[in-house]
Design a protein around this motif. Structure first.
Motif, PDB file in Angstrom:
ATOM      1  N   UNK C  54      33.762  42.626  42.453  1.00  0.00           N
ATOM      2  CA  UNK C  54      34.091  42.997  41.080  1.00  0.00           C
ATOM      3  C   UNK C  54      33.942  44.498  40.859  1.00  0.00           C
ATOM      4  N   UNK C  55      34.746  45.014  39.935  1.00  0.00           N
ATOM      5  CA  UNK C  55      34.592  46.408  39.527  1.00  0.00           C
ATOM      6  C   UNK C  55      33.746  46.381  38.266  1.00  0.00           C
ATOM      7  N   UNK C  56      32.563  47.033  38.311  1.00  0.00           N
ATOM      8  CA  UNK C  56      31.572  46.743  37.275  1.00  0.00           C
ATOM      9  C   UNK C  56      31.675  47.638  36.048  1.00  0.00           C
ATOM     10  N   UNK C  57      32.423  48.722  36.140  1.00  0.00           N
ATOM     11  CA  UNK C  57      32.569  49.559  34.952  1.00  0.00           C
ATOM     12  C   UNK C  57      31.595  50.713  34.931  1.00  0.00           C
ATOM     13  N   UNK C  58      31.831  51.594  33.961  1.00  0.00           N
ATOM     14  CA  UNK C  58      31.124  52.871  33.930  1.00  0.00           C
ATOM     15  C   UNK C  58      29.618  52.703  33.698  1.00  0.00           C
ATOM     16  N   UNK C  59      29.285  51.874  32.703  1.00  0.00           N
ATOM     17  CA  UNK C  59      27.870  51.754  32.336  1.00  0.00           C
ATOM     18  C   UNK C  59      27.037  51.254  33.530  1.00  0.00           C
ATOM     19  N   UNK C 146      30.915  38.160  36.752  1.00  0.00           N
ATOM     20  CA  UNK C 146      31.971  39.146  36.510  1.00  0.00           C
ATOM     21  C   UNK C 146      33.321  38.451  36.383  1.00  0.00           C
ATOM     22  N   UNK C 147      34.142  38.981  35.477  1.00  0.00           N
ATOM     23  CA  UNK C 147      35.448  38.364  35.214  1.00  0.00           C
ATOM     24  C   UNK C 147      36.562  39.315  35.643  1.00  0.00           C
ATOM     25  N   UNK C 148      37.648  38.746  36.095  1.00  0.00           N
ATOM     26  CA  UNK C 148      38.842  39.541  36.388  1.00  0.00           C
ATOM     27  C   UNK C 148      39.842  39.268  35.274  1.00  0.00           C
ATOM     28  N   UNK C 149      40.272  40.315  34.579  1.00  0.00           N
ATOM     29  CA  UNK C 149      41.229  40.107  33.503  1.00  0.00           C
ATOM     30  C   UNK C 149      42.573  39.727  34.098  1.00  0.00           C
ATOM     31  N   UNK C 150      43.287  38.866  33.388  1.00  0.00           N
ATOM     32  CA  UNK C 150      44.622  38.469  33.834  1.00  0.00           C
ATOM     33  C   UNK C 150      45.528  39.712  33.844  1.00  0.00           C
ATOM     34  N   UNK C 151      46.371  39.956  34.787  1.00  0.00           N
ATOM     35  CA  UNK C 151      46.678  39.082  35.926  1.00  0.00           C
ATOM     36  C   UNK C 151      45.883  39.436  37.184  1.00  0.00           C
ATOM     37  N   UNK C 152      44.788  40.168  37.016  1.00  0.00           N
ATOM     38  CA  UNK C 152      44.066  40.637  38.206  1.00  0.00           C
ATOM     39  C   UNK C 152      43.489  39.487  39.036  1.00  0.00           C
ATOM     40  N   UNK C 153      43.242  38.352  38.383  1.00  0.00           N
ATOM     41  CA  UNK C 153      42.656  37.255  39.164  1.00  0.00           C
ATOM     42  C   UNK C 153      43.650  36.741  40.213  1.00  0.00           C
TER      43      UNK C 153
END
Lengths: 169, 443, 262
Positions: C54-59, C146-153
């Protein structure tokens, strides 16, 4: 059997003297006390310590249990981990140490329950709350019908504050 | 204590259990609500969202939860261990304080055990750490220091509960005789039909001795094993042979301080001035002084050997702990509260002053908490590869759970003083002496 | 009873003598040539794509929770302009004497017969012990689900599990590719040969800095590279016996910034 007699004493030495006297005469005496009297009661009865056998057996069972558990697990689940030998010494020793103590403690408790016949919730046995307060009770059993008064007098003479005939339980 | 009569002891102790003022209820409800909200609420949120709500990060996987775990296990070493040692050495001043000290043990082990589950990533699978037969053929790894913990703590918890309950049987019988109403059947059940015959006393004291003999090596091993959670790793600053004795000494130190604090509260709130006297504080504070000196010695040795070895990783850990804010403030505060303040107890006048006792004992517990916190929070952020170095700051959720644990402990203790004879009736009577015609005979 | 005993004896013998923990069927090894590495991080990207990281983001990146199983550590020596920059890709070292395997109370991490340090996600209870004990800081924890936003899944690798929260994970040496290679080899009745298995990082490396293969095979590329005089293993003094071999970067000690810069 006849009615047992209970003498309540204020002083321990008076009670012990009375108990020795009565016991020599052939009566069955039971001492009730609010505190452990330990060596004070030596003239009446000296008991052996059977608890230690329970502790010993518990300790040995715990030791074997720990060894079997750790070595057995390693043998059943043969998975290399951390470059340790299949049967590493340190964890085996540590867990065996703990299980020895655990089973030892549990067996000691069981031993106490077996020997002291506790817990007891059955048929009512003789008991008076006074012996949990400040009185030392002496319960005299196996008295002939005609001797009851003699025993009562004897208890009084030895300094009992209170002498009662106890209802047969 | 000769001027107290046997009757009075029973009355005083049972009074504390049956007579409750509104202040007690206020305290109990406050503690229960705070524990539920601060701990329960925060924990529920953490379980729902994930461990990400904490301040933990990649090198610092263990944080304040592990510090709390070690702290509460440390507190637990006061009661049972001290009680057992003092029993074996036949120390008379043990008698009026040991019951509540043992209760402290049980409740703090319980709190500590809960912290293991709090720090787990998937606490709903906690039972996987138990060796139980399952059709899935899952079993536990006995080489893991965490597994040693599971065994040590469950053994310790079982043994200290047995020790506490076992020593209370005669007192529960005495309580059974005096209470009425709904309490009667409960205590009748708990007292196991105890009558106080000579045989029962004999077996009780024999078994009690054996429990004490089992408990002493157990308690020492428990805190050594807790220290090995850290010391068996290869992390610089954690991998030290001195950790086991360091933790055991620290545990007795913090535990005794906790006893002093709680005894002051107990004495005031339950009016036990007759039983818990200045003599008890005098002795306990002497013990604190000795433990403080031992603790300081080990602390100095630990730092000294690292400093003298002069390896880069150890140097970095020491520097990070001792000279870099904010940890350096905490470190030097700890030195003041744990090594310097207890030196006040050299003077008998200060040992017998309630105020000094409270201040120093609370100070020691603050210091000991800091010690445990620094052990995890200053070593893990400085492991071998500098690229991964990252500091750790606890999040609000973690702090809330930590504060909640103190309320939880207080709640358990408040319940305890109402349902259990918090001073041993029969042993205080022993302290008064065995009544003889010529007066009391004392041991 | 005797059946169980013979079975147990066989099982014990097969592991203790001669192969238990020292001699594996395959000894998967990675060789990283630091002379070739230019720190482009293509391996990191490939790893994210292959292993469903997963890509966890900036924070979360800010508080050091980035998920990369392989990371490029960059060290800069000296003051400008006289600086030397060094790169070292670090992934799970698959130590033969792994400290993490000792720590796990539930056997969620152990050594398999190929000499790999494997992580069983379903078994993990998240005590963090393995990650704390790891001297290379290569273990990653699922702080959240962690979630992958559509359509990334849609781009998730079907061969690799998507992990849930509360589970520890780390580089597997692309065990899914090893499995495929072993299955193919088994079907064809042979052993896995050199070059059958390509890890994602190796495949994507533009300078061929990463080599992967079986150290038990004396003719494999890694066996030859492992004999290089530049060979060393990371933190070898800790006796973890890692399976990743680094080839030291040869740098000109005298010259400064110009020639030594990546």
């Amino acid at each position: 059997m006849n009615q047992p007699v209970l003498g309540l004493f204020k002083y321990v030495d008076s009670m012990v003297e009375a108990a020795v006297m009565l016991k020599d005469t052939g009566y069955t005496v039971t001492v009730f006390s609010p505190i452990p009297l330990g060596a004070e009661l030596d003239p009446i009865i000296v008991r052996k310590n059977y608890i230690k056998y329970f502790s010993l057996i518990g300790g040995i069972i715990g030791l074997l249990f720990g060894i079997i558990l750790t070595l057995g697990t390693a043998a059943m689940y043969v998975l290399p981990r951390g470059g340790l030998p299949l049967w590493p010494a340190t964890p085996t020793l540590l867990l065996t140490y703990e299980s020895t103590i655990l089973v030892g403690v549990i067996f000691t408790l069981m031993g106490f329950f077996v020997i002291a016949r506790l817990p007891y919730y059955g048929k009512k046995r003789f008991y008076t709350p006074k012996v949990a307060l400040d009185s030392f009770g002496l319960l005299v059993e196996d008295i002939q019908e005609d001797k009851i008064e003699e025993v009562e007098k004897l208890l009084h003479d030895y300094g009992a504050n209170e002498v009662n005939r106890v209802e047969q339980p | 204590m000769e001027n107290i009569s046997y009757n009075e002891v029973n009355e005083d102790v049972v009074r504390t259990m049956t007579h409750t003022t509104w202040k007690y209820w206020v305290a109990l409800v406050t503690c229960a609500v705070m524990a539920t909200v601060l701990w329960g609420g925060a924990w529920a949120y953490q379980i729902y969202v994930g461990q990400g709500v904490t301040g933990l990060n990649t090198p610092t996987f263990w944080g304040i939860y592990l510090a709390n775990f070690v702290f509460w296990i440390g507190i637990s070493h006061s009661g049972t261990l001290l009680s057992a040692i003092l029993f074996i050495t036949a120390t008379p001043w043990r008698r009026s304080i040991y019951r509540s000290a043992e209760a402290i043990t049980f409740f703090s082990v319980l709190t500590a055990a809960l912290f293991i589950f709090v720090h787990m990533g998937r606490p709903w699978n906690f039972y996987w750490t138990m060796p139980y037969p399952t059709t899935r053929q899952l079993w536990v790894n006995f080489t893991s220091p965490i597994m040693f913990d599971v065994f040590a703590i469950s053994t310790y918890m079982t043994s200290s509960v047995i020790f506490l309950y076992f020593g209370s049987i005669p007192d529960l019988a005495a309580v059974r005789d005096r209470v009425t109403g709904w309490r009667k059947p409960i205590y009748t059940y708990l007292a196991l039909g105890w009558r106080g015959t000579e045989a029962e006393w004999h077996w009780l004291s024999k078994s009690y001795t054996f429990f004490a003999v089992f408990i002493i090596p157990l308690a020492v091993s428990v805190h050594s094993i807790v220290s090995w959670d850290f010391a068996l790793s290869m992390v610089p600053g954690l991998n030290k042979t001195i950790f086991a004795p360091y933790f055991v000494v620290g545990a007795i130190f913090s535990g005794t301080a906790a006893i002093v604090t709680l005894m002051v509260i107990l004495r005031k709130s339950l009016k036990f001035e007759k039983y818990i006297t200045m003599m008890h504080f005098d002795k306990l504070c002497l013990l604190l002084l000795v433990m403080s000196l031992l603790w300081s010695y080990i602390n100095v040795v630990e730092v000294f050997s690292d400093w003298y070895a002069n390896t880069s990783v150890e140097n970095e850990t020491l520097r990070y702990r001792m000279f870099m804010p904010p940890h350096s403030y905490m470190y030097w505060l700890m030195i003041i509260t744990n090594s310097i303040m207890p030196l006040l107890f050299i003077f008998k006048k200060l040992r017998t002053s309630i105020f000094v006792c409270v201040v120093v004992s609370i100070g020691i517990n603050v210091g000991m908490w800091i010690e445990r916190y620094l052990i995890v929070a200053t070593t893990l952020p400085r492991k071998y590869l500098p690229n991964m170095w990252h500091g750790y700051t606890p999040s609000l959720i973690e702090i809330s759970i930590t504060v909640g644990s103190f309320f939880f402990f207080a709640m358990l203790f408040l319940i305890f003083v109402k349902v259990w004879p918090s001073v041993s009736i029969y042993e205080v009577k022993e302290d008064i002496g065995i009544p003889m015609r010529k007066g009391f005979k004392r041991h | 009873m005797s059946g169980i005993l013979t079975k147990l004896k066989d099982k014990l013998q097969s592991y203790r003598v001669p192969g238990y923990r020292t001699k594996f069927e395959y000894k998967w090894t990675m060789v990283v040539d630091l002379d070739r590495c230019n720190g482009c991080e293509a391996c990191v990207v490939a790893c994210y794509a292959e292993n469903n990281l997963p890509v966890v983001g900036k924070r979360d990146c800010d508080i050091s929770r980035r998920f990369s199983w392989i990371r490029i550590e960059r060290y800069i020596e000296g003051e400008y302009p006289d600086v030397k920059v060094k790169f070292i890709p670090i992934m799970c070292q698959h130590c033969d004497a792994a400290p993490c395997e000792l720590g796990c109370p539930v056997y969620a991490t152990y050594h398999n017969q190929d000499g790999l340090n494997v992580q069983v996600y379903n078994r993990c209870v998240g005590t963090f012990t393995c990650a704390t004990y790891c001297t290379y800081d290569v273990r990653r924890f699922n702080w959240f689900t962690y979630k992958w936003d559509s359509p990334l899944e849609q781009q998730l690798n079907p061969d690799v599990t998507v992990r849930e929260m509360g589970v520890m994970e780390k580089c597997t040496f692309c065990i899914q590719r090893i499995r495929v290679a072993k299955d193919t080899a088994k079907d064809e009745g042979r052993k896995v040969t050199d070059g059958d298995v390509q890890t994602a990082c190796m495949q994507s490396c533009p300078t061929d800095a990463i080599t992967f293969g079986d150290l038990n095979d004396p003719n494999s590329k890694v066996s030859k590279l492992a004999k290089s005089p530049r060979r060393y293993r990371l933190l070898e003094e800790l006796n973890t016996d890692p399976s990743v071999i680094y080839l030291k970067r040869v740098m000109d000690e005298k010259k400064g910034h110009g020639s030594s810069h990546g």
